[in-house]
Write a protein that holds these residues in place. Structure first.
Motif, PDB file in Angstrom:
ATOM      1  N   ASN A 278       0.885  -1.102   0.079  1.00 45.48           N
ATOM      2  CA  ASN A 278      -0.114  -0.098  -0.271  1.00 45.48           C
ATOM      3  C   ASN A 278       0.987   1.217  -0.011  1.00 45.48           C
ATOM      4  O   ASN A 278       1.815   1.256   0.521  1.00 45.48           O
ATOM      5  N   GLY A 279       0.549   2.022  -0.894  1.00 43.81           N
ATOM      6  CA  GLY A 279       1.567   3.385  -0.974  1.00 43.81           C
ATOM      7  C   GLY A 279       0.646   4.676  -0.195  1.00 43.81           C
ATOM      8  O   GLY A 279       0.942   5.756  -0.974  1.00 43.81           O
ATOM      9  N   VAL A 280      -0.237   4.714   0.758  1.00 45.83           N
ATOM     10  CA  VAL A 280      -1.019   5.518   1.084  1.00 45.83           C
ATOM     11  C   VAL A 280      -0.348   5.922   2.740  1.00 45.83           C
ATOM     12  O   VAL A 280      -0.454   5.234   3.477  1.00 45.83           O
ATOM     13  N   ASP A 281       0.135   7.206   2.551  1.00 49.97           N
ATOM     14  CA  ASP A 281       0.682   7.627   3.853  1.00 49.97           C
ATOM     15  C   ASP A 281      -0.487   8.532   4.301  1.00 49.97           C
ATOM     16  O   ASP A 281      -0.943   9.512   4.071  1.00 49.97           O
ATOM     17  N   MET A 282      -1.254   7.987   5.637  1.00 50.15           N
ATOM     18  CA  MET A 282      -2.242   8.645   6.060  1.00 50.15           C
ATOM     19  C   MET A 282      -2.140  10.160   6.620  1.00 50.15           C
ATOM     20  O   MET A 282      -2.939  11.052   6.289  1.00 50.15           O
ATOM     21  N   ASP A 283      -0.975  10.485   7.238  1.00 57.08           N
ATOM     22  CA  ASP A 283      -0.659  11.899   7.889  1.00 57.08           C
ATOM     23  C   ASP A 283      -0.643  12.857   6.527  1.00 57.08           C
ATOM     24  O   ASP A 283      -1.012  13.753   6.750  1.00 57.08           O
ATOM     25  N   ALA A 284       0.320  12.291   5.506  1.00 55.71           N
ATOM     26  CA  ALA A 284       0.195  13.153   4.398  1.00 55.71           C
ATOM     27  C   ALA A 284      -0.849  13.527   3.627  1.00 55.71           C
ATOM     28  O   ALA A 284      -1.175  14.560   3.314  1.00 55.71           O
ATOM     29  N   GLN A 285      -1.816  12.399   3.739  1.00 54.70           N
ATOM     30  CA  GLN A 285      -3.062  12.789   3.182  1.00 54.70           C
ATOM     31  C   GLN A 285      -4.013  13.543   3.673  1.00 54.70           C
ATOM     32  O   GLN A 285      -5.031  14.510   3.329  1.00 54.70           O
ATOM     33  N   GLN A 286      -4.174  13.462   5.230  1.00 54.40           N
ATOM     34  CA  GLN A 286      -4.753  14.485   6.099  1.00 54.40           C
ATOM     35  C   GLN A 286      -4.121  15.813   5.843  1.00 54.40           C
ATOM     36  O   GLN A 286      -4.896  16.606   5.736  1.00 54.40           O
ATOM     37  N   ALA A 287      -2.950  15.959   5.837  1.00 54.77           N
ATOM     38  CA  ALA A 287      -2.336  17.242   5.709  1.00 54.77           C
ATOM     39  C   ALA A 287      -2.721  17.885   4.324  1.00 54.77           C
ATOM     40  O   ALA A 287      -2.873  18.853   4.242  1.00 54.77           O
ATOM     41  N   SER A 288      -2.848  17.027   3.186  1.00 54.23           N
ATOM     42  CA  SER A 288      -3.072  17.439   1.991  1.00 54.23           C
ATOM     43  C   SER A 288      -4.735  17.806   1.992  1.00 54.23           C
ATOM     44  O   SER A 288      -5.090  18.906   1.316  1.00 54.23           O
ATOM     45  N   LEU A 289      -5.203  17.253   2.732  1.00 54.34           N
ATOM     46  CA  LEU A 289      -7.076  17.246   2.848  1.00 54.34           C
ATOM     47  C   LEU A 289      -7.108  18.595   3.729  1.00 54.34           C
ATOM     48  O   LEU A 289      -7.999  19.627   2.784  1.00 54.34           O
ATOM     49  N   ALA A 290      -6.260  18.963   4.537  1.00 57.94           N
ATOM     50  CA  ALA A 290      -6.725  20.175   5.193  1.00 57.94           C
ATOM     51  C   ALA A 290      -6.006  21.706   4.419  1.00 57.94           C
ATOM     52  O   ALA A 290      -6.764  22.435   4.188  1.00 57.94           O
ATOM     53  N   GLU A 291      -4.921  21.241   3.648  1.00 62.23           N
ATOM     54  CA  GLU A 291      -4.266  22.489   2.821  1.00 62.23           C
ATOM     55  C   GLU A 291      -5.510  22.654   1.499  1.00 62.23           C
ATOM     56  O   GLU A 291      -5.671  23.535   1.267  1.00 62.23           O
ATOM     57  N   ASN A 292      -6.112  21.488   1.017  1.00 60.02           N
ATOM     58  CA  ASN A 292      -6.909  21.686  -0.194  1.00 60.02           C
ATOM     59  C   ASN A 292      -8.374  22.418   0.268  1.00 60.02           C
ATOM     60  O   ASN A 292      -8.815  23.041  -0.358  1.00 60.02           O
TER      61      ASN A 292
END
Length: 130
Positions: free
Chosen positions: A90-104
């Protein structure tokens, strides 16, 4: 004649990008435990270049044929193929995704505020300043 000077359409394109990015992030978060799932992302540069180069013109062989143009729109979504974050592939980094979601989300809300301001200005002009 472009009534709004292109500002509204530019903001609309920004909203389309933010919406697609939000869907991509949500898909990544939903598949955080799926083995061999590769994280996806959206590239604004790819979306822009594809929008510029996505027109197909018809080849007119007779004067009775109509002129038409087809716009192909494929969003700039890409996968991180060689990136593996976990041992199950799996290539999903949950912390990076949540940070990206907040930025978006901040980006999306800023665009909504700007469009709201533009429409309020038009509303004031239509009402004659009242």
């Amino acid at each position: 004649m472009n009534l709004f000077g292109g500002t509204i359409s530019s903001l609309e394109n920004g909203l389309n990008y933010a919406s697609l990015k939000n869907k991509t992030i949500a898909q990544n978060i939903a598949n955080v435990d799926t083995p061999n799932y590769k994280a996806k992302d959206v590239s604004f540069e790819k979306m822009l270049s594809e929008a510029r180069n996505s027109t197909i013109n018809a080849n007119k062989t007779d004067i009775r044929h109509y002129d038409f143009t087809i716009k192909q729109s494929t969003p700039g979504v890409f996968s991180y193929e060689n990136y593996q974050y976990r041992s199950n592939g799996n290539g999903v980094d949950m912390d990076a995704q949540q940070a990206s979601l907040a930025e978006n989300t901040i980006y999306y809300n800023a665009l909504i505020d700007r469009i709201s301001g533009k429409l309020n200005t038009l509303n004031t002009v239509i009402k004659g300043g009242r």
